[in-house]
Design an enzyme around this catalytic site. Structure first.
Site, PDB file in Angstrom:
ATOM      1  N   GLU A 118       0.873  -1.178   0.000  1.00  0.00           N
ATOM      2  CA  GLU A 118       0.000   0.000   0.000  1.00  0.00           C
ATOM      3  C   GLU A 118       0.905   1.221   0.000  1.00  0.00           C
ATOM      4  O   GLU A 118       1.440   1.617   1.033  1.00  0.00           O
ATOM      5  CB  GLU A 118      -0.919  -0.015   1.225  1.00  0.00           C
ATOM      6  CG  GLU A 118      -1.870  -1.190   1.263  1.00  0.00           C
ATOM      7  CD  GLU A 118      -2.851  -1.211   0.089  1.00  0.00           C
ATOM      8  OE1 GLU A 118      -2.946  -0.194  -0.634  1.00  0.00           O
ATOM      9  OE2 GLU A 118      -3.514  -2.234  -0.105  1.00  0.00           O
ATOM     10  N   CYS A 127      -1.855   9.195   2.803  1.00  0.00           N
ATOM     11  CA  CYS A 127      -1.450   8.631   1.509  1.00  0.00           C
ATOM     12  C   CYS A 127      -2.463   8.896   0.408  1.00  0.00           C
ATOM     13  O   CYS A 127      -2.107   8.915  -0.777  1.00  0.00           O
ATOM     14  CB  CYS A 127      -1.191   7.131   1.635  1.00  0.00           C
ATOM     15  SG  CYS A 127      -2.619   6.162   2.169  1.00  0.00           S
TER      16      CYS A 127
END
Length: 481
Positions: free
Chosen positions: A225, A259
């Site tokens: 990720e 993110c």
């Protein structure tokens, strides 16, 4: 603001705990390789209860690690999605565990075929510093739902939060079920080189490549990720104030240290000034002050603060126009370890903030002349973790969905797709691989084992050699076509 508080001796101790814990967990898994649905549910019920019990301690620890972190940012970004994910898994574990029936061809009858979802074993979880609760317990939730054991490597930049999480999990799980490892980069490197049955890493693309290379030596499957530069496209028809209201929280939450935060804005060329004015008005409403405002978070540490400041200086030196929002002076904000949302226009690809994920409250604005140009701009760059579109035009929405690639998309919102329990979350290419939320997380941490079952009647014996019999000719006639 936090820094690496782990000494070489601390690291060696954590490495020893890691090595011992991995052997312990692998042995425990061999002895009990398929936990019942009720056991898994019980584990998650305990996990939820202990998190709710430690809410205040977690919020305080997060603020200590960041220097200043909004209580609400911690509740919205860490606590709520964590608890929601646990609730969703508890509700669906029994359904997820049911074998999936599959078709059996006429030639192989009578028989049954099904897929059994078997736990992988021991899952390694490498957690970043920006959302240390959600990004450790989120993967842990689906790992436990799938019947695995887990080891979690926490970030060296969140020592206070790490201690709370370690004590919290230690109070409900033995080390042969769940173990928390602290320590610095050397421990992280050792962690990623271990023979886990699956390894999930959340962090930068650069480090993701290192983790994947280390895991490859053990043929350990990985879920990465990562991040990247997630664009927000504003169409030429939408009200600018409306557009700003759709993405600004996704950018200012945790001071942009997210993110999936909007990394840059693609704005119609004739509306840039209008966008800047609307952003300024909305930001000042949300944060009348920055430096002494507990609602607005600090940058995690001095190194990240210096990096962001250097990127702003670099952009300015290369011709960018910087517009810090809010009413506080730059120096007062920096002394508080904060940077207000800073708009950057007249940007170009030579600027550092246009080359890498920003991960902070800097917001470049790129102008475009038509939608095709905006789409080309996105597609000429590495595929992002998220893409956001502010548009109420269904044709424009469909065009953007069909002609761009991203790990996930929000239409008229930003970042909130991550909190949807029934949707997979993950990147594509440089922004990651694999998924771990909800049902997809259960599947990621399970082996889909094919099972073909024959009963007492064995029709296969009819096709035994010697070949050339009528049965062989009939088989080929009806099935080899």
């Amino acid at each position: 603001m936090a820094s690496n508080l782990y000494s070489t001796a601390d690291d060696q101790q954590e490495i020893s705990l890691l090595d011992e814990g991995l052997l312990l967990q692998k042995s425990a898994f061999v002895n009990d390789p398929y936990l019942s649905a009720q056991t898994r549910i019980d584990d998650l019920v305990k996990l939820k209860a202990v998190i709710l019990e430690h809410q205040e301690a977690l919020v305080q620890a997060l603020s200590k690690d960041f220097g200043c972190r909004s209580v609400d940012d911690s509740k919205m970004g860490d606590l709520m999605p964590t608890i929601m994910g646990i609730n969703y898994a508890i509700k669906h574990i029994k359904k997820w565990m049911k074998p999936s029936k599959r078709h059996v061809g006429v030639l192989f009858q009578p028989a049954k075929a099904f897929v059994m979802y078997q736990p992988l074993g021991v899952v390694g979880i490498i957690t970043p510093w920006n959302y240390p609760l959600f990004l450790s317990i989120g993967p842990l939730t689906t790992a436990l739902a799938a019947g695995n054991r887990a080891m979690i490597k926490m970030s060296e930049f969140t020592p206070a939060t790490n201690d709370v999480i370690k004590n919290m999990l230690g109070s409900i799980f033995t080390n042969d079920k769940v173990a928390v490892i602290n320590g610095g980069p050397d421990v992280a490197a050792h962690f990623s080189s271990q023979p886990f049955d699956h390894l999930i890493f959340t962090g930068s693309t650069r480090v993701g490549k290192i983790v994947m290379a280390a895991a490859a030596k053990n043929l350990t499957p990985v879920t990465l990720e990562l991040g990247g530069k997630s664009p927000t496209i504003i169409d030429d028809k939408i009200d600018i104030k409306d557009a700003v209201s759709r993405f600004i929280l996704g950018k200012t939450l945790n001071a942009g240290q997210t993110c999936v935060a909007p990394d840059y804005i693609l704005c119609p060329s004739g509306r840039v000034d209008e966008l800047k004015q609307a952003l300024s008005m909305q930001f000042c409403k949300m944060y009348p002050s920055v430096a002494n405002n507990s609602d607005y978070g600090a940058i995690i540490n001095d190194a990240q603060l210096q990096r962001l400041s250097q990127w702003l200086s670099d952009a300015k030196a290369k011709g960018a126009i910087l517009t810090p929002l809010g009413n506080d002076s730059e120096q007062v904000c920096l002394e508080a370890g904060k940077i207000p949302l800073t708009l950057v226009n007249n940007v170009n690809d030579d600027m550092l903030l246009m080359q890498e994920e920003i991960f902070g409250p800097l917001l470049p604005i790129v102008s475009y002349n038509n939608l095709a140009e905006a789409i080309t701009y996105v597609n000429e760059r590495p595929r992002p973790l998220a893409l956001y579109l502010c548009s109420h035009d269904s044709k424009i929405q469909q065009t953007v969905l069909e002609r761009t690639h991203a790990g996930g998309v929000c239409l008229n919102d930003a970042a909130m797709h991550v909190a949807q329990d029934d949707m997979p979350f993950g990147g594509i290419g440089p922004s990651g691989m694999g998924h771990y939320h909800g049902h997809e997380g259960f599947l990621t941490f399970s082996k889909a084992k094919s099972v073909f079952k024959k009963g007492k009647i064995n029709t296969a014996s009819n096709a035994f050699p010697p070949y050339g019999k009528l049965i062989h000719k009939l088989i080929y006639k009806f099935f080899l076509k």
